[in-house]
Design a protein around this motif. Structure first.
Motif, PDB file in Angstrom:
ATOM      1  N   ALA A  98       0.674  -1.076  -0.233  1.00 45.01           N
ATOM      2  CA  ALA A  98      -0.300   0.194   0.147  1.00 45.01           C
ATOM      3  C   ALA A  98       0.715   1.304   0.016  1.00 45.01           C
ATOM      4  O   ALA A  98       1.947   0.863   0.771  1.00 45.01           O
ATOM      5  CB  ALA A  98      -1.082  -0.372   1.750  1.00 45.01           C
ATOM      6  N   MET A  99       0.447   2.057  -0.420  1.00 46.08           N
ATOM      7  CA  MET A  99       0.842   3.793  -0.761  1.00 46.08           C
ATOM      8  C   MET A  99       1.853   4.208   0.502  1.00 46.08           C
ATOM      9  O   MET A  99       2.327   4.311   1.349  1.00 46.08           O
ATOM     10  CB  MET A  99       0.404   4.882  -1.166  1.00 46.08           C
ATOM     11  N   ALA A 100       0.121   3.572   1.191  1.00 47.88           N
ATOM     12  CA  ALA A 100       0.498   4.021   2.860  1.00 47.88           C
ATOM     13  C   ALA A 100       1.708   3.184   3.547  1.00 47.88           C
ATOM     14  O   ALA A 100       2.545   3.782   4.567  1.00 47.88           O
ATOM     15  CB  ALA A 100      -0.754   3.527   3.871  1.00 47.88           C
ATOM     16  N   ASP A 101       1.733   2.234   3.351  1.00 46.57           N
ATOM     17  CA  ASP A 101       3.331   1.182   4.132  1.00 46.57           C
ATOM     18  C   ASP A 101       4.256   1.715   3.859  1.00 46.57           C
ATOM     19  O   ASP A 101       5.364   1.731   4.336  1.00 46.57           O
ATOM     20  CB  ASP A 101       2.648  -0.364   3.531  1.00 46.57           C
ATOM     21  N   ARG A 102       4.555   2.724   2.694  1.00 49.60           N
ATOM     22  CA  ARG A 102       5.709   2.914   2.197  1.00 49.60           C
ATOM     23  C   ARG A 102       5.918   4.275   2.861  1.00 49.60           C
ATOM     24  O   ARG A 102       6.462   5.613   2.314  1.00 49.60           O
ATOM     25  CB  ARG A 102       5.848   2.973   0.822  1.00 49.60           C
ATOM     26  N   GLY A 103       5.233   5.300   3.417  1.00 50.34           N
ATOM     27  CA  GLY A 103       4.654   6.366   3.949  1.00 50.34           C
ATOM     28  C   GLY A 103       4.686   7.644   2.754  1.00 50.34           C
ATOM     29  O   GLY A 103       4.945   8.539   2.654  1.00 50.34           O
ATOM     30  N   LEU A 104       3.956   7.390   1.175  1.00 52.34           N
ATOM     31  CA  LEU A 104       3.373   7.801   0.278  1.00 52.34           C
ATOM     32  C   LEU A 104       2.211   8.649   0.442  1.00 52.34           C
ATOM     33  O   LEU A 104       1.069   8.569  -0.544  1.00 52.34           O
ATOM     34  CB  LEU A 104       3.724   6.979  -0.255  1.00 52.34           C
ATOM     35  N   GLY A 105       1.705   7.390   0.898  1.00 50.84           N
ATOM     36  CA  GLY A 105      -0.018   8.068   1.150  1.00 50.84           C
ATOM     37  C   GLY A 105      -0.552   9.975   1.009  1.00 50.84           C
ATOM     38  O   GLY A 105       0.275  10.291   1.617  1.00 50.84           O
ATOM     39  N   ALA A 106      -1.430  10.342   0.041  1.00 54.55           N
ATOM     40  CA  ALA A 106      -1.961  11.149  -0.006  1.00 54.55           C
ATOM     41  C   ALA A 106      -3.072  11.683   1.537  1.00 54.55           C
ATOM     42  O   ALA A 106      -2.316  12.713   1.627  1.00 54.55           O
ATOM     43  CB  ALA A 106      -2.865  11.327  -0.971  1.00 54.55           C
ATOM     44  N   ALA A 107      -2.961  11.068   1.778  1.00 53.34           N
ATOM     45  CA  ALA A 107      -3.824  11.652   3.103  1.00 53.34           C
ATOM     46  C   ALA A 107      -4.471  10.195   4.296  1.00 53.34           C
ATOM     47  O   ALA A 107      -4.039   9.243   3.839  1.00 53.34           O
ATOM     48  CB  ALA A 107      -5.598  12.464   2.530  1.00 53.34           C
ATOM     49  N   GLU A 108      -4.983  10.693   5.271  1.00 57.16           N
ATOM     50  CA  GLU A 108      -5.074   9.296   6.126  1.00 57.16           C
ATOM     51  C   GLU A 108      -6.438   8.599   5.264  1.00 57.16           C
ATOM     52  O   GLU A 108      -7.492   9.208   5.442  1.00 57.16           O
ATOM     53  CB  GLU A 108      -5.672   9.331   7.445  1.00 57.16           C
ATOM     54  N   GLY A 109      -6.638   7.033   5.765  1.00 56.05           N
ATOM     55  CA  GLY A 109      -7.246   6.319   5.012  1.00 56.05           C
ATOM     56  C   GLY A 109      -7.014   6.212   2.998  1.00 56.05           C
ATOM     57  O   GLY A 109      -8.268   5.809   2.406  1.00 56.05           O
ATOM     58  N   ASP A 110      -6.171   6.751   2.878  1.00 58.72           N
ATOM     59  CA  ASP A 110      -5.655   6.346   1.479  1.00 58.72           C
ATOM     60  C   ASP A 110      -5.082   4.947   1.081  1.00 58.72           C
ATOM     61  O   ASP A 110      -4.070   4.310   1.783  1.00 58.72           O
ATOM     62  CB  ASP A 110      -4.683   6.630   1.153  1.00 58.72           C
ATOM     63  N   GLU A 111      -6.154   3.893   0.487  1.00 58.94           N
ATOM     64  CA  GLU A 111      -6.193   2.661   0.669  1.00 58.94           C
ATOM     65  C   GLU A 111      -5.634   2.105  -1.216  1.00 58.94           C
ATOM     66  O   GLU A 111      -5.421   1.078  -1.088  1.00 58.94           O
ATOM     67  CB  GLU A 111      -7.253   2.146   1.000  1.00 58.94           C
ATOM     68  N   ARG A 112      -4.647   3.077  -1.385  1.00 63.59           N
ATOM     69  CA  ARG A 112      -3.958   2.748  -3.084  1.00 63.59           C
ATOM     70  C   ARG A 112      -2.921   2.209  -2.716  1.00 63.59           C
ATOM     71  O   ARG A 112      -2.661   2.301  -2.109  1.00 63.59           O
ATOM     72  CB  ARG A 112      -3.572   4.127  -4.076  1.00 63.59           C
ATOM     73  N   THR A 113      -2.759   0.874  -3.660  1.00 63.96           N
ATOM     74  CA  THR A 113      -1.499   0.175  -3.594  1.00 63.96           C
ATOM     75  C   THR A 113      -0.428   0.849  -4.597  1.00 63.96           C
ATOM     76  O   THR A 113      -1.071   2.121  -5.500  1.00 63.96           O
ATOM     77  CB  THR A 113      -1.837  -0.888  -4.342  1.00 63.96           C
ATOM     78  N   VAL A 114       0.443   0.661  -3.937  1.00 65.58           N
ATOM     79  CA  VAL A 114       1.900   1.509  -5.026  1.00 65.58           C
ATOM     80  C   VAL A 114       1.653   0.931  -6.368  1.00 65.58           C
ATOM     81  O   VAL A 114       1.992   1.913  -7.773  1.00 65.58           O
ATOM     82  CB  VAL A 114       3.063   1.357  -4.364  1.00 65.58           C
ATOM     83  N   ALA A 115       1.134  -0.142  -6.643  1.00 68.84           N
ATOM     84  CA  ALA A 115       0.808  -0.564  -8.386  1.00 68.84           C
ATOM     85  C   ALA A 115       0.278   0.365  -8.901  1.00 68.84           C
ATOM     86  O   ALA A 115       0.524   0.126  -9.808  1.00 68.84           O
ATOM     87  CB  ALA A 115       0.877  -2.014  -8.014  1.00 68.84           C
ATOM     88  N   GLN A 116      -1.126  -0.033  -8.170  1.00 68.59           N
ATOM     89  CA  GLN A 116      -2.395   1.136  -8.894  1.00 68.59           C
ATOM     90  C   GLN A 116      -1.415   2.721  -9.425  1.00 68.59           C
ATOM     91  O   GLN A 116      -2.096   2.872  -9.968  1.00 68.59           O
ATOM     92  CB  GLN A 116      -3.357   1.583  -8.028  1.00 68.59           C
TER      93      GLN A 116
END
Length: 364
Positions: free
Chosen positions: A124-142
């Protein structure tokens, strides 16, 4: 003065935006840092001058609407925008439709050493510290697949010589010229972008899924599955079949026709381990008055019209990494309704997990 923007995207760290800026006399360089967006803090640089913004709502749309869009209109001229890794150029271009700004090109940076693993992974983007905001569930692949797919040009950084990466990019973004960062000639790269490049433009989901005529023959373990059928999917069997699109697959995009939702065209899109299903609106076969639809859409529907089904059809394009193309085709074909179900399709009541999926999406 009209503003022309060059958007530079990519998850990997790079200096490509700065290189383009230096090669464009009189251009302005804009960069946003969204790492503290969840706290309502955005850092923005304009030609190196830092401004710290405090937003009432920490979200990407607020950053675009309240800061980037009016800034671009105010600057005028040529602007190079170095997008935060969390931003997808397609979403930014969608927002730019609201203002008098022209997209000159979208340039995406691809790290040869990491991109293919990212594009087929489940992080997940959040796992990499790249999430756009709280609740960002996108994957790095997406994100990385979407960034490369929407690009008008690709710049390759990092080391490695994996022919499978080149085979994927040939099929994911066939119109985009590719150049290496070392010795990059910015003027030559921008001049190599073809006239029919996207440049921020959108389609309605009903056009060709093989834009740019990507190679369909297998190469270096990479294949393209172009799945088309003129009968609906059984919703539960399709739901079970989706697993084949989440392992060893780089990208899936296409239109879906469900027996349980005969009037609605669904859009299915996957990248790596992430998948989304959306609503494209009605099939024209379910509409009496076509006057409100684009001329091109009406022409396409008329060209493929079936006396019984109208413009309803399945069409999916799958770019595989390691997944066997034959297995994907078989799984999708097995998810179609049978002859017996098709004969009774108006009488049967289907359990539809996709309806529940849409309900959940609307609540988020």
């Amino acid at each position: 003065m009209e503003t022309e923007v060059l958007l530079v995207a990519g998850v990997a760290r790079h200096d490509v935006a700065e290189a383009i800026w230096r090669a464009e006399p009189g251009a302005v360089l804009v960069r946003h840092d969204l790492r503290d967006l969840a706290r309502g803090v955005v850092r923005r640089w304009v030609d190196g001058e830092l401004t710290v913004l405090e937003l009432a709502h920490g979200c990407v749309s607020c950053t675009l609407r309240l800061d980037l869009l009016p800034l671009l209109e105010r600057l005028g001229g040529r602007v190079v925008v170095h997008l935060d890794p969390a931003l997808e150029p397609e979403a930014v271009c969608f927002a730019l439709r609201e203002v008098d700004v022209r997209v000159g090109a979208v340039v995406t940076v691809v790290d040869r050493a990491t991109w293919l693993a990212d594009a087929t992974g489940e992080d997940a983007m959040a796992d990499r510290g790249l999430g756009a905001a709280e609740g960002d569930e996108r994957t790095v692949a997406q994100v990385v697949v979407g960034q490369a797919e929407f690009a008008d040009a690709l710049v390759l950084t990092g080391t490695g010589d994996d022919p499978a990466l080149d085979a994927v990019l040939d099929r994911l973004s066939p119109l985009a010229p590719r150049r290496h960062r070392g010795g990059l000639d910015v003027a030559e790269l921008l001049a190599a972008i073809p006239e029919d490049a996207r440049r921020g433009r959108f389609d309605d989901g009903f056009g060709t899924l093989l834009r740019g005529q990507p190679p369909l023959e297998p190469a270096h373990g990479v294949s393209v599955v172009h799945f088309t059928e003129r009968r609906p999917f059984h919703p539960m069997r399709l739901h079970h079949a989706l697993d084949v699109l989440l392992d060893g697959v780089v990208r899936t995009r296409g239109r879906v026709w469900l027996a349980s939702q005969p009037d609605t065209a669904l859009w299915l899109e996957s990248a790596g381990g992430g998948l989304d299903v959306g609503n494209l609106g009605p099939w024209l076969a379910a509409v009496d008055d076509w006057s409100g639809f684009p001329v091109e859409r009406r022409a396409i529907a008329s060209a493929v019209w079936d006396p019984r089904y109208g413009d309803r059809s399945q069409e999916l394009v799958v770019i595989t990494g390691s997944a066997p193309a034959e297995g994907i085709t078989a799984a999708l074909r097995d998810a179609l309704v049978t002859d017996e179900e098709l004969a009774l399709v108006d009488e049967l009541e289907f359990v539809d997990p996709f309806a529940e999926w849409h309900d959940e999406m609307e609540e988020l």
